[in-house]
Design an enzyme around this catalytic site. Structure first.
Site, short mmCIF file in Angstrom:
data_model
loop_
_atom_site.label_atom_id
_atom_site.label_comp_id
_atom_site.label_asym_id
_atom_site.label_seq_id
_atom_site.Cartn_x
_atom_site.Cartn_y
_atom_site.Cartn_z
CB CYS A 127 -0.91 -0.02 1.10
SG CYS A 127 -1.77 1.57 1.50
CG HIS A 128 1.15 5.88 -1.55
ND1 HIS A 128 1.16 6.16 -2.89
CD2 HIS A 128 2.16 6.69 -1.20
CE1 HIS A 128 1.90 7.09 -3.24
NE2 HIS A 128 2.51 7.37 -1.99
CB THR A 129 0.12 3.56 4.26
OG1 THR A 129 -0.95 4.13 4.03
CG2 THR A 129 0.37 4.07 5.60
CG HIS A 141 -0.90 -1.81 6.25
ND1 HIS A 141 0.19 -1.02 5.56
CD2 HIS A 141 -1.91 -1.39 5.70
CE1 HIS A 141 -0.08 -0.55 4.39
NE2 HIS A 141 -1.52 -0.40 4.63
CD GLU A 142 -3.44 -3.77 0.81
OE1 GLU A 142 -3.95 -2.80 0.63
OE2 GLU A 142 -2.87 -4.07 -0.34
CB CYS A 152 -10.55 -4.49 22.48
SG CYS A 152 -11.27 -3.12 22.86
CB CYS A 159 -11.39 0.29 24.47
SG CYS A 159 -11.95 0.42 22.83
CB CYS A 191 -14.87 -1.00 21.11
SG CYS A 191 -13.36 -1.61 19.90
CB CYS A 212 -9.99 -0.56 18.61
SG CYS A 212 -9.79 -1.60 19.96
NE ARG A 270 -3.08 5.33 17.52
CZ ARG A 270 -1.81 5.11 16.96
NH1 ARG A 270 -1.25 3.73 17.12
NH2 ARG A 270 -1.22 5.99 16.37
CB CYS A 279 -4.97 -1.62 3.59
SG CYS A 279 -4.94 0.28 3.62
NE ARG A 307 -2.91 -2.05 -2.44
CZ ARG A 307 -2.84 -0.74 -2.11
NH1 ARG A 307 -2.42 -0.14 -2.96
NH2 ARG A 307 -3.46 -0.37 -0.93
#
Ligand SMILES: NC(=O)c1ccc[n+]([C@@H]2O[C@H](COP(=O)([O-])OP(=O)(O)OC[C@H]3O[C@@H](n4cnc5c(N)ncnc54)[C@H](O)[C@@H]3O)[C@@H](O)[C@H]2O)c1
Ligand SMILES: [Zn+2]
Ligand SMILES: [Zn+2]
Length: 369
Positions: free
Chosen positions: A40-42, A62-63, A92, A95, A98, A106, A110, A169, A364
């Site tokens: 991903c670009h991130t 993260h994907e 979760c 919290c 959530c 969430c 964090r 993502c 992608r």
């Protein structure tokens, strides 16, 4: 155990494929074999050193999608052989955030996630005795990863990993921004800035909910055909518009967009996206991640006269609840993924995926382990 991974040892350097040491899952954690991961670009943004929270050395990605191989003590909702998508936005269900029912953000893990650590404040990964950090709680550029149970969505077992990973993502972010965050209504006019892996999913989300005009804006003409493929009705290249792009878009939408989306991360574009919205009700949603230190601005009059500025992370999706549903949408043909996967690479070729992205040649790239 050992795992092969693409490690970001420092910013602005290509990833290096090495064998890492990986500790097994502790209390509430799960060992997952990643079968496929998107780029991903991130990830590029962090690797390029533009993210003030970027931590090195780390395993980006993260994907992903994969299979549960082992569960730690106390894990109840997952068992070995379950198919899963790791979530950088966990759920979760306990919290304050959530329980509010008002957000998908969430907060339970964090702070440690932001430090590249598991919830107990340590990393499971190391290289030659030195700590290697987790990234966005996922690190899917590793063949095996350890993830907290609350950051895994269990998905159906017939979904192909090399397509389902994109739901981790890009797909969820784009489609969810339309359905969850902006809540685009049937017959609306929509303007989408930036037709990359996120923007095209905003376009198909707008088509899914029955938008009327879907206008795509991109400085790369090659994206016209791509946008049309997923439901875009008009294409605008700002470089080829005489005069003001905002005025042009307002005219094209007969007074302004009902909904607009920034999928570029450029703060100038974010301003254009807000200002091309219809007076009185237009809603603009920021999806793009801007370079650290950048700020957005507009005249307050734009808001006083009824335009709304919003933002979204992970398309407002509550991961464990919504991700399995989006996998169903894909499997039932409601949304498309296959044509957006333009390149399939091996882990050794992962840097090529970043080059293709920077050159604007891929939508992608997916790495298959
Ligand atoms: N909020 C979230 O949860 C979330 C999730 C994933 C990605 N993102 C962010 O979304 C953004 C898009 O990601 P992507 O993977 O689609 O990237 P991408 O590189 O695939 O696509 C970006 C597109 O924007 C176009 N573009 C660049 N500058 C432009 C301009 N001035 N005007 C119009 N178009 C322009 C490019 O030509 C390209 O087609 C990134 O900033 C990424 O970090 C946010
Ligand atoms: Zn992403
Ligand atoms: Zn929570």
């Amino acid at each position: 155990m050992k795992t092969r991974a693409a490690v970001a040892f420092e910013a602005k350097k290509p990833l290096e494929i090495v064998e890492l040491d990986l500790e097994g899952p502790k209390e509430g954690e799960v060992l997952v074999e990643i079968m496929a991961t998107g780029i991903c670009h991130t990830d590029a943004y962090t690797l390029d050193g533009l993210d003030s929270e970027g931590i090195f050395p780390s395993v980006l990605g993260h994907e992903g999608a994969g299979i549960v191989r082992e569960v730690g003590p106390g894990v109840k909702s997952l068992k070995p052989d379950d198919h899963v998508i790791p979530l950088y936005t966990p759920e979760c269900r306990e919290c304050k955030s959530c329980l509010s029912g008002k957000t998908n953000l969430c907060t339970s893990i964090r702070s440690t996630q932001g430090q590249g650590l598991m919830p107990d404040g340590t990393s499971r990964m190391s290289y030659k005795g030195e700590t290697v950090y987790h990234y966005m709680g996922c690190s899917t550029f590793s063949n095996f990863i350890v993830v907290p149970e609350i950051a895994l969505a269990k998905i159906r077992t017939d979904a192909p990993f090399d397509k389902a990973c994109y739901i981790g993502c890009g797909v969820t972010t784009g489609v969810g921004a339309v359905t969850n965050t902006a809540q685009v209504t049937v017959g609306s006019n929509v303007v989408v800035f930036g037709l990359g892996g996120i923007g095209l999913n905003v376009i198909q989300g707008a088509r899914l909910v029955g938008a009327d005009k879907i206008i795509g804006v991109d400085i790369n003409d090659d994206k016209k055909e791509w946008g049309e493929r997923f439901g875009m009705t008009h294409f605008v290249n700002p470089k080829k518009v005489d005069g003001d792009i905002v005025a042009h878009l307002v005219e094209l939408t007969d007074g302004g967009a009902d909904y607009s989306f920034d999928c570029t991360g450029n703060t100038e574009v974010m301003r254009q996206a807000l200002e091309c919205c219809h007076r009185g009700w237009g809603v603009s949603t920021v999806i793009g991640v801007a370079e650290s230190g950048k700020e957005i601005s507009t005249r307050p009059f734009q808001l006083v006269t009824g335009r709304v500025w919003k933002g979204t992370a992970f398309g407002g999706a509550k991961g464990r609840t919504d991700v399995p549903k989006i996998v169903d949408w894909y499997m039932n043909g409601k949304i498309e993924i296959d044509p957006m996967i333009t390149h399939v690479l091996t882990l050794d070729e992962i840097n090529k995926g970043f080059d293709l992205m920077h050159a604007g040649k891929s939508i992608r790239s997916v790495v298959v382990f």
